[in-house]
Design a protein around this motif. Structure first.
Motif, short mmCIF file in Angstrom:
data_model
loop_
_atom_site.label_atom_id
_atom_site.label_comp_id
_atom_site.label_asym_id
_atom_site.label_seq_id
_atom_site.Cartn_x
_atom_site.Cartn_y
_atom_site.Cartn_z
N ALA A 133 -10.46 -90.65 -17.92
CA ALA A 133 -10.58 -91.37 -16.85
C ALA A 133 -9.28 -91.17 -16.04
N LYS B 103 -7.25 -92.48 -12.05
CA LYS B 103 -7.29 -93.49 -10.75
C LYS B 103 -6.03 -93.13 -10.42
N GLN C 17 -2.78 -94.96 -7.87
CA GLN C 17 -1.96 -96.26 -7.73
C GLN C 17 -1.24 -96.00 -6.64
N ASP D 242 -2.99 -100.20 -8.63
CA ASP D 242 -4.26 -99.46 -8.50
C ASP D 242 -4.58 -99.77 -7.19
N THR E 40 -7.84 -99.73 -4.58
CA THR E 40 -9.15 -99.94 -4.91
C THR E 40 -10.26 -98.76 -4.63
N ALA F 297 -10.31 -96.02 -6.01
CA ALA F 297 -9.81 -94.80 -6.18
C ALA F 297 -9.88 -94.26 -7.52
N ALA F 298 -10.98 -93.97 -8.05
CA ALA F 298 -11.04 -93.85 -9.46
C ALA F 298 -12.14 -92.64 -9.68
N THR G 225 -15.24 -90.84 -11.52
CA THR G 225 -16.45 -91.26 -12.66
C THR G 225 -15.73 -90.37 -13.80
N LYS H 121 -12.75 -86.71 -5.92
CA LYS H 121 -13.09 -87.97 -5.52
C LYS H 121 -12.50 -88.10 -4.18
N ILE I 88 -10.45 -89.97 -1.07
CA ILE I 88 -10.02 -91.38 -1.16
C ILE I 88 -9.29 -91.46 0.34
N MET J 230 -1.34 -90.25 -9.90
CA MET J 230 -2.46 -90.45 -10.66
C MET J 230 -2.13 -90.81 -11.97
#
Length: 135
Positions: A59, A61, A63, A74, A76, A78-79, A81, A92, A94, A105
């Motif tokens: 995983a 994401k 921040q 975090d 919102t 911004a992660a 799959t 992804k 953003i 990251m």
């Protein structure tokens, strides 16, 4: 005039230094100053797991923080799959228009089973959408 210099519009950063992760806890990437950029692309690559895990998840994401050494939270939506297979990649896009000046990251690898499993991985942040275009 057609603009053909993509390097004038994007910057690739290494928020996470490529290495093999043993899993178990989140790993924070380095701070990236996103000043002047309104968007980014998260790019995460997994290699081939060693140690014969039954399964795993990778995983990642984003921040943000007002300062490079400050408190990160975090962003919102911004992660990626989560990746669950060897030799795969996640992308992804953003929108950073509401983000603070610094981003990083955070990657987390979780294994099920195996004997001392590891997963080689790499992650980059590609900054784009400069608020000042090159001339």
């Amino acid at each position: 005039m057609i603009r053909t210099n993509i390097g004038g519009y994007t910057t690739v950063t290494k928020s996470y230094i490529p290495k093999a992760e043993t899993g178990g806890s989140a790993v924070n990437g380095g701070a990236v100053d996103r000043t002047g950029f309104l968007s980014c692309l998260m790019v995460v690559h997994s290699g081939a797991a060693t140690g014969s895990p039954t399964s795993y998840t990778l995983a990642a994401k984003l921040q943000d923080s007002a300062t490079s050494g400050g408190t990160y939270a975090d962003i919102t939506g911004a992660a990626i799959t989560a990746l669950t297979a060897d030799d795969t990649e996640a992308l992804k896009a953003i929108d950073l228009s509401g983000a603070k000046a610094f981003i990083r990251m955070v990657v987390t690898v979780t294994f099920v089973g195996g004997t001392s499993p590891t997963l080689p991985l790499a992650a980059e942040i590609v900054l784009g959408g400069k608020d000042t275009l090159p001339t």
